[in-house]
Design a protein around this motif. Structure first.
Motif, PDB file in Angstrom:
ATOM      1  N   ALA A  65       0.849  -1.183   0.000  1.00 54.39           N
ATOM      2  CA  ALA A  65       0.000   0.000   0.000  1.00 54.39           C
ATOM      3  C   ALA A  65       0.892   1.242   0.000  1.00 54.39           C
ATOM      4  CB  ALA A  65      -0.904  -0.021   1.222  1.00 54.39           C
ATOM      5  N   PRO A  66       0.427   2.364  -0.526  1.00 56.93           N
ATOM      6  CA  PRO A  66       1.255   3.565  -0.632  1.00 56.93           C
ATOM      7  C   PRO A  66       1.917   4.017   0.675  1.00 56.93           C
ATOM      8  CG  PRO A  66      -0.764   3.867  -1.861  1.00 56.93           C
ATOM      9  CD  PRO A  66      -0.901   2.557  -1.129  1.00 56.93           C
ATOM     10  N   GLY A  67       1.287   3.872   1.815  1.00 59.22           N
ATOM     11  CA  GLY A  67       1.873   4.334   3.069  1.00 59.22           C
ATOM     12  C   GLY A  67       2.829   3.352   3.707  1.00 59.22           C
ATOM     13  N   SER A  68       2.962   2.175   3.146  1.00 57.04           N
ATOM     14  CA  SER A  68       3.817   1.131   3.722  1.00 57.04           C
ATOM     15  C   SER A  68       5.232   1.245   3.159  1.00 57.04           C
ATOM     16  CB  SER A  68       3.224  -0.239   3.406  1.00 57.04           C
ATOM     17  OG  SER A  68       3.998  -1.251   3.975  1.00 57.04           O
ATOM     18  N   THR A  69       6.234   1.282   4.051  1.00 56.68           N
ATOM     19  CA  THR A  69       7.611   1.440   3.594  1.00 56.68           C
ATOM     20  C   THR A  69       8.506   0.361   4.179  1.00 56.68           C
ATOM     21  OG1 THR A  69       8.147   2.900   5.433  1.00 56.68           O
ATOM     22  CG2 THR A  69       7.376   3.945   3.401  1.00 56.68           C
ATOM     23  N   GLY A  70       9.700   0.220   3.630  1.00 58.99           N
ATOM     24  CA  GLY A  70      10.692  -0.726   4.131  1.00 58.99           C
ATOM     25  C   GLY A  70      10.529  -2.105   3.510  1.00 58.99           C
ATOM     26  N   PRO A  71      11.591  -2.898   3.597  1.00 60.12           N
ATOM     27  CA  PRO A  71      11.550  -4.233   2.995  1.00 60.12           C
ATOM     28  C   PRO A  71      10.697  -5.194   3.826  1.00 60.12           C
ATOM     29  CG  PRO A  71      13.637  -3.889   4.096  1.00 60.12           C
ATOM     30  CD  PRO A  71      12.892  -2.592   4.168  1.00 60.12           C
TER      31      PRO A  71
END
Length: 91
Positions: free
Chosen positions: A22-28
């Protein structure tokens, strides 16, 4: 997860699932779970330098052996990841 960008490909002997964050989700992503239902999920790790390091530490030195000095531990680097192979370098 973003459903329109996710994909599924099924063949006679395997299946591939493409997932999109989702757009707000970051990191591996570190791991994922799979199974027939929530009560029988199995956990798997994505290939990353940290996960390879952790795996090799458990294989090369079980919990019963003492920790070696940091300078004597091997340096593990993930060099290349493709669909067909994983290349790591140990120093």
């Amino acid at each position: 997860l973003v459903s329109p960008e996710s994909s599924l490909s099924v063949a006679a002997h395997n299946a591939a699932i493409g997932l999109a964050k989702a757009p707000g989700s970051t990191g591996p992503w570190e791991k994922f779970s799979f199974g027939l239902d929530a009560s029988s999920l199995q956990e798997r790790l994505f290939v990353s330098e940290e996960n390879v390091d952790g795996f090799l530490e458990t294989v090369l030195c079980p919990s019963s052996c003492s920790q070696s000095a940091p300078e004597s531990q091997p340096l593990i680097e993930v060099v290349d990841i493709t669909e067909d192979r994983l290349q790591i370098k140990l120093k």
